[in-house]
Design an enzyme around this catalytic site. Structure first.
Site, PDB file in Angstrom:
ATOM      1  N   CYS A  98       6.341   1.482  -2.028  1.00 34.99           N
ATOM      2  CA  CYS A  98       5.088   0.873  -1.578  1.00 34.99           C
ATOM      3  C   CYS A  98       5.223  -0.623  -1.332  1.00 34.99           C
ATOM      4  O   CYS A  98       4.597  -1.171  -0.421  1.00 34.99           O
ATOM      5  CB  CYS A  98       3.980   1.146  -2.586  1.00 34.99           C
ATOM      6  SG  CYS A  98       4.369   0.613  -4.274  1.00 34.99           S
ATOM      7  N   HIS A 155       0.967   0.185  -8.022  1.00 35.74           N
ATOM      8  CA  HIS A 155       1.018   0.440  -6.587  1.00 35.74           C
ATOM      9  C   HIS A 155       0.757  -0.864  -5.843  1.00 35.74           C
ATOM     10  O   HIS A 155      -0.018  -1.715  -6.312  1.00 35.74           O
ATOM     11  CB  HIS A 155      -0.038   1.483  -6.197  1.00 35.74           C
ATOM     12  CG  HIS A 155       0.017   1.908  -4.759  1.00 35.74           C
ATOM     13  ND1 HIS A 155       1.181   2.335  -4.145  1.00 35.74           N
ATOM     14  CD2 HIS A 155      -0.960   1.958  -3.792  1.00 35.74           C
ATOM     15  CE1 HIS A 155       0.917   2.650  -2.885  1.00 35.74           C
ATOM     16  NE2 HIS A 155      -0.368   2.434  -2.649  1.00 35.74           N
ATOM     17  N   ASN A 189      -3.222   1.098   3.205  1.00 34.24           N
ATOM     18  CA  ASN A 189      -2.337   1.817   2.294  1.00 34.24           C
ATOM     19  C   ASN A 189      -1.167   2.421   3.075  1.00 34.24           C
ATOM     20  O   ASN A 189      -1.107   2.339   4.302  1.00 34.24           O
ATOM     21  CB  ASN A 189      -3.119   2.905   1.560  1.00 34.24           C
ATOM     22  CG  ASN A 189      -2.466   3.324   0.245  1.00 34.24           C
ATOM     23  OD1 ASN A 189      -1.401   2.836  -0.119  1.00 34.24           O
ATOM     24  ND2 ASN A 189      -3.107   4.241  -0.473  1.00 34.24           N
TER      25      ASN A 189
END
Length: 542
Positions: A13, A156, A174
């Site tokens: 991520c 994250h 995202n």
């Protein structure tokens, strides 16, 4: 923003958030869109080829030092076995010619409080940020996310693209595909965007250093689109009107090779020129003169010097379109003073000219003429209502049909070309600014319906042919760059759109080198001529 992506079953991520930051800042700072490689950032840096996590400052420092290549150089799925982003372990694959295709950043900005982050978002651009994820976050589908149930799932990182004081939330992009959240985007409350209970520093980046656009300058100061043709010996020659309204040209000094300087062919022209090769290989150029008549100039011998200008008379109100009959006679089409289509033709190959004759119907824009597989000329134009109309020779070198409509509503001039199997295909910009096309269902025969090839284009399309017969279309995008789309096989389906970069004005010109490599010519925002070329026939670009 560049499109939402999918990191799959890998803890990458940070690379998606950080690379998305560089993609966004490249457009903010330079106006150029780049799709960059998260795989290169994550698996080929000091982080190593594993799916473990790290932090944005570490990732951005790597991009500052070693850069990050474009997505095409190392696509993310290809890092995994069988291109399955839910499998492992990943691996690093060095991008071909990586040093020439990397982007870097100059400065990383550590932002430690909410006000500094908001100021950066308002005045500079997005930031990469990290927070603690709970199990209920995976099912977020809209609104403002607040943690309600579930245990901690881990840390994250996302790209933070904005904030809302009214809703007390950060707005994020995202990397869990478009099925998560609101098409891949979401809103996370200020209270929930925390790591270990506190707002973790977020990171911005500025001073983006991009690779060369690949466009090479050729000088000049052009006031019309460029057009290109091939000399009999294979050398490319390019023509355009200069600031003095004369016709100027520049040519390769040897086939597939370097270029001379610009030279004037004189005249006073008021249109984009049309260039065609006579049956004996001599180039001939046509343009509207200051008196509204069609004027022409020609090589006195193949691949050699030029005549003076001569008038072919008439009164035209469009750019001319020139094509050869199957017997070698050149024929020129243009819109007349009455708004109808007019034409004039050689009485024999390399011989004198007929008078002007009307083909009727009212047209807008510039007509385009092409040859069917059997050699019959077919002419296409937009009617005043935007629909495409056409007429054709009923036999090679012979008379003409009546006009017929192909429908559609187009907002640009047309591009017409022949598939490898001989079927004609017509392209134009639709009312939605996408590229639309229609094609013959068999050579010399009927037509399909209109279909969209997508994209958002701000110029007329231009058509080229690869050495293997695949058609390729070029047009300017909303970012001012040159974009292209190509057939994946001759006479077959199409790829997606891809950018060739640059900042261009107007339409493009495409021609093939003697060895088959396509070469593309554009005017830059400085009105100089620029070009790019395939490094091998039917292959990639310099």
């Amino acid at each position: 923003m560049t499109p939402v992506k999918n990191q799959g079953g890998c803890g990458s991520c940070v690379s998606f958030g950080s690379v998305g930051l560089i993609e966004a800042m490249s457009h903010i700072e330079t106006g150029r869109w780049f799709d960059l490689s998260e795989a290169d950032s994550h698996f080929c840096s000091s982080h190593g080829a594993n799916c473990g996590g790290w932090w944005p400052d570490q990732c951005l420092d790597q991009i500052k030092g070693r850069g990050v290549c474009d997505e095409a150089g190392f696509p993310y799925p290809s890092a995994f076995p069988n291109n399955d982003i839910w499998s492992g372990p990943p691996a690093c694959h060095a991008a071909p010619n990586r040093p020439a295709r990397i982007s870097k950043l100059t400065a990383v900005h550590k932002l430690v409080d909410a006000n500094a982050i908001k100021n950066h978002l308002s005045s500079v651009g997005p930031v990469a940020g990290c927070f603690t994820v709970y199990n209920d976050f995976f099912n977020y589908s809209g609104g403002i996310y607040h943690h309600v149930t579930g245990d901690v799932a881990g840390g994250h990182c996302v790209l933070v693209i904005g904030y809302s004081e009214a809703e007390q939330c950060w707005i994020v992009k995202n990397s869990w595909d478009t099925t998560w959240g609101i098409g891949g985007f979401g809103k996370i409350s200020y209270d929930d965007f925390k790591y270990d209970g506190q707002l973790y520093p977020m990171y911005g980046a500025t001073g983006i250093i991009l690779p060369s656009s690949g466009w090479q300058p050729m000088g000049g100061k052009l006031t019309t689109e460029a057009v290109a043709g091939n000399n009999k010996d294979g050398r490319i020659e390019v023509f355009a009107r200069g600031t003095d309204n004369a016709l100027w040209h520049i040519w390769q000094t040897a086939p597939n090779n370097g270029w001379g300087g610009w030279a004037s062919l004189g005249g006073i022209i008021t249109s984009t020129p049309a260039v065609i090769s006579n049956a004996d290989g001599r180039l001939e150029a046509f343009a509207r003169g200051a008196d509204g008549a069609l004027w022409h100039i020609w090589q006195t011998a193949p691949s050699s010097g030029w005549s003076g200008w001569a008038s072919l008379g008439g009164g035209i109100t469009s750019d001319p379109s020139a094509v050869r009959n199957v017997d070698g006679r050149v024929e020129v089409f243009a819109r007349g003073n009455d708004g109808g289509l007019w034409h004039i033709w050689q009485g024999g190959p390399q011989r004198g000219w007929s008078g002007w004759a009307s083909l009727g119907i009212q047209i807008s824009g510039n007509p385009v003429a092409s040859n069917n597989k059997d050699g019959r000329i077919e002419v296409f134009a937009r009617a005043n209502n935007g629909a495409v109309v056409h007429l054709w020779q009923t036999a090679p070198n012979n008379g003409w049909s009546s006009w017929a409509s192909l429908g559609g509503i187009l907002t640009s001039d047309l591009a017409v070309g022949q598939n490898k199997d001989g079927r004609l295909e017509v392209f134009g910009r639709g009312t939605d600014n996408a590229l639309w096309h229609i094609w013959q269902t068999a050579p010399n025969n009927g037509w399909s319906g209109w279909a969209s090839l997508g994209g958002i284009i701000t110029s007329a399309p231009a058509l080229g042919h690869n050495a293997d017969g695949r058609m390729e279309i070029f047009a300017r995008g909303t970012d001012g760059a040159c974009w292209h789309i190509w057939q994946t096989a001759p006479s077959n389906g199409w790829s997606g759109w891809a950018s060739l970069g640059g900042g261009i004005v107007g339409d493009t010109a495409i021609v093939n080198n003697k060895d088959g490599r396509m070469e593309v010519f554009v005017r830059g925002t400085d009105l100089a001529l620029y070009h790019r070329w395939q490094t091998a026939p039917s292959n990639g670009w310099n």
